[in-house]
Design an enzyme around this catalytic site. Structure first.
Site, PDB file in Angstrom:
ATOM      1  N   GLY A 188      39.231  29.604  38.842  1.00 38.86           N
ATOM      2  CA  GLY A 188      40.597  30.086  38.938  1.00 38.86           C
ATOM      3  C   GLY A 188      40.761  31.585  39.093  1.00 38.86           C
ATOM      4  O   GLY A 188      41.857  32.060  39.407  1.00 38.86           O
ATOM      5  N   ASP A 189      39.679  32.361  38.895  1.00 36.87           N
ATOM      6  CA  ASP A 189      39.752  33.820  39.024  1.00 36.87           C
ATOM      7  C   ASP A 189      38.372  34.316  39.456  1.00 36.87           C
ATOM      8  O   ASP A 189      37.779  35.208  38.854  1.00 36.87           O
ATOM      9  CB  ASP A 189      40.151  34.440  37.681  1.00 36.87           C
ATOM     10  CG  ASP A 189      40.530  35.920  37.791  1.00 36.87           C
ATOM     11  OD1 ASP A 189      40.534  36.458  38.915  1.00 36.87           O
ATOM     12  OD2 ASP A 189      40.796  36.542  36.747  1.00 36.87           O
ATOM     13  N   LEU A 190      37.867  33.713  40.533  1.00 40.52           N
ATOM     14  CA  LEU A 190      36.453  33.823  40.873  1.00 40.52           C
ATOM     15  C   LEU A 190      36.173  35.007  41.795  1.00 40.52           C
ATOM     16  O   LEU A 190      35.899  34.859  42.977  1.00 40.52           O
ATOM     17  CB  LEU A 190      35.960  32.520  41.500  1.00 40.52           C
ATOM     18  CG  LEU A 190      34.441  32.359  41.602  1.00 40.52           C
ATOM     19  CD1 LEU A 190      33.763  32.570  40.267  1.00 40.52           C
ATOM     20  CD2 LEU A 190      34.101  30.996  42.176  1.00 40.52           C
TER      21      LEU A 190
END
Length: 286
Positions: free
Chosen positions: A192-194
């Site tokens: 989700g926040d890669l």
């Protein structure tokens, strides 16, 4: 310096007194330190400004670990002390990003994305950076992408007067075109926040996911995120596609998915990201 209440907790938890803490940089949300005891090194971070942010991180780390596909730091302890949320993890010494480590990363992430889910969303809201992120469940990706991702960030940007009425209308035009642009989708667990700051390489070329913003989403959003600030090594993408090939024309959808994280950056860091948001949007709406 670490607050005395947190030091007292650590000393009680470990039944030993820690005398030296070394600051760890790289984050803008939490205070973070490393310390050693009995020859082992640990990582501690805490936050008293964004309520629930570390609790949601712990939830994400546990969710990834449960799938047993890709490594995450073990949650040694999570406590609420005074107004602080405190998280203790093993300290992972960063290793070299070798071709083998990139190949492992692509393979392990592909294995995580292969695990099916029943819906988009998550069992609770969480955070993207320090911003609230809604995760109401739905079985339709376009509905999720519009109402749980783009609209909340657009509304936040409106309050800060970043967009004109005409520009808001461009987003509405995009929403109507998504059926034409997107392939068939299915949900799976995503980080989700890669971006590059949210993974590490440890010993033996082992990739670790850190600081997750997990939820069930279309996996292409995770891979698109990796392209946001320059992209990962080509070995990562080759390995991922070998183990779980992306849908045709994925490259043409990267800018679409990344409208969301760019909106987040606009709302967090200001007008410097306005041009990037509009550039991505204008690739799909004229």
């Amino acid at each position: 310096m670490i607050p005395e209440s947190i030091k007292h907790f650590l000393n009680s938890f470990l039944q030993k007194e820690i005398t030296q803490f070394s600051p760890v940089g790289g984050g803008s949300i939490h205070d973070a330190y490393r310390y050693s005891i009995d020859g082992k090194e640990f990582f501690i971070k805490y936050n008293d400004e964004v309520e629930g942010i570390i609790a949601k991180e712990v939830d994400g780390l546990n969710a990834i670990a449960k799938l047993n596909c890709i490594a995450t730091p073990e949650v040694i302890a999570f406590e609420k002390i005074d107004n602080y949320e405190v998280l203790i993890l093993p300290y992972i010494k960063g290793g070299l990003k070798t071709p083998k480590s990139w190949e492992n990363f692509g393979e392990h992430l592909a294995e995580m994305h292969k695990k099916p889910a029943q819906h988009y969303g998550w069992h609770q809201s969480n955070f993207i950076g320090s911003l609230y992120q809604s995760n109401e469940r739905t079985t339709d990706f376009i509905d999720f992408f519009i109402h749980q991702r783009l609209r909340p960030q657009i509304k936040l940007a409106e309050k800060q007067h970043y967009f004109s009425v005409e520009e808001i209308n461009q987003f509405e035009k995009l929403f109507k075109k998504l059926n034409e642009i997107l392939p068939a989708t299915s949900p799976s667990l995503v980080h989700g926040d890669l971006w590059s700051g949210n993974f590490m390489i440890g010993e033996k070329d082992t990739p670790y996911l850190i600081d997750p913003s997990v939820h069930f989403n279309f996996r292409e959003t995770d891979i698109a995120f990796t392209h946001l600030f320059g992209g990962f090594d080509v070995k990562f993408y080759e390995s991922y596609n070998h183990h779980f090939p992306l849908e045709p024309e994925f490259q043409e959808r990267i800018s679409l998915y990344n409208i969301y994280p760019l909106l987040v950056h606009l709302n967090l860091f200001g007008r410097g990201y306005y041009g990037s948001v509009m550039s991505n949007l204008n690739q799909y709406v004229r």
